[in-house]
Enzyme design. Structure first.
Site, mmCIF file in Angstrom:
data_model
loop_
_atom_site.group_PDB
_atom_site.id
_atom_site.type_symbol
_atom_site.label_atom_id
_atom_site.label_comp_id
_atom_site.label_asym_id
_atom_site.label_seq_id
_atom_site.Cartn_x
_atom_site.Cartn_y
_atom_site.Cartn_z
ATOM 1 N N ASP A 101 -87.545 -106.987 26.100
ATOM 2 C CA ASP A 101 -88.989 -106.855 25.932
ATOM 3 C C ASP A 101 -89.327 -105.952 24.743
ATOM 4 O OD1 ASP A 101 -89.250 -104.097 26.841
ATOM 5 O OD2 ASP A 101 -88.929 -104.848 28.867
ATOM 6 N N TYR A 102 -90.598 -105.907 24.415
ATOM 7 C CA TYR A 102 -91.098 -105.236 23.209
ATOM 8 C C TYR A 102 -90.614 -103.792 23.098
ATOM 9 C CZ TYR A 102 -94.664 -103.934 19.703
ATOM 10 O OH TYR A 102 -95.308 -103.504 18.570
#
Length: 234
Positions: A101-102
């Site tokens: 994820d980011y």
């Protein structure tokens, strides 16, 4: 060869992502709109958005030490930074194998080898992935045992049993090593949320025994032939 596998080998997207592209009507086979489950041969003309895709594919394999602030996707319609921006000039059409994820750092593989990507991400493969996790404050034995035994991360959804080891602890934070053999979306963050210890830092360190040794944050390199062989035989 199934059309989604063909697109994956072209570096268009993963098989799952290719299925979505096919469903949107962007792919044609010999002038007809492709459908999920269609097969293609070397004699077929396959086009994506009106451009012909070659049947000759040279597989490429990259290892990236992903920093925070990058999306694990080939492109983003909002113009945000993606891991593709970190690849060297001249890199072929590859796609991320799975996702971080980011806000998660660490090991990310990119390739146009659809078979390898599928093998590394398929739940039934049970390939181990090792993460460094940091949480604020301390963590109790009860909380650790709940993580190890498997915990509900969404209504009716349980994580698998996993290995969790405390590597460093003090009054301010605790660092842990977590080894998973599955990869549900944001699984580690959801696991720690479930015990009331939100993740402050998360980094994937290993896939199997492949490590990031010598690779700086944001750096990328090609996998060696020995590393590719290792991954294919996990």
């Amino acid at each position: 060869m199934r059309i989604n596998k063909f697109l994956a080998e072209q570096g268009v997207a993963s098989r799952r992502g290719s299925d979505e592209i096919i469903a949107s009507g962007r792919v044609t086979i010999n002038g007809k709109t492709a459908k999920a489950g269609d097969d293609v041969t070397d004699d077929d003309v396959v086009m994506l958005d009106g451009k012909i895709l070659s049947h000759k594919v040279k597989f490429e394999y990259y290892l990236l030490n992903k920093p925070k602030g990058y999306l694990c996707t080939v492109s983003d319609d909002k113009g945000r930074k993606t891991v593709m921006d970190l690849l060297p000039d001249g890199a072929g059409r590859v796609f991320p194998v799975g996702r971080l994820d980011y806000d998660t750092e660490g090991m990310l593989l990119l390739t146009n080898d659809g078979d390898l990507a599928y093998r590394l991400t398929a739940p039934q493969s049970e390939i181990s992935k090792t993460y460094l996790v940091r949480v604020d404050g301390s963590i109790t034995d009860v909380q650790l045992n709940r993580l190890r035994a498997g915990i509900e991360i969404a209504p009716g959804v349980m994580s698998k049993k996993c290995k969790v080891t405390v590597t460093e602890t003090n009054k301010k934070y605790t660092k842990l090593r977590v080894v998973l053999t599955e990869g549900k979306n944001r699984e580690i963050r959801k696991m720690f949320d479930a015990i009331g210890k939100p993740v402050a830092f998360l980094k994937r360190q290993k896939i199997g025994e492949l490590t990031l040794s010598g690779l700086d944050r944001g750096a990328v390199r090609r996998l060696t032939q020995e590393e590719v062989f290792y991954l294919k035989n996990l």
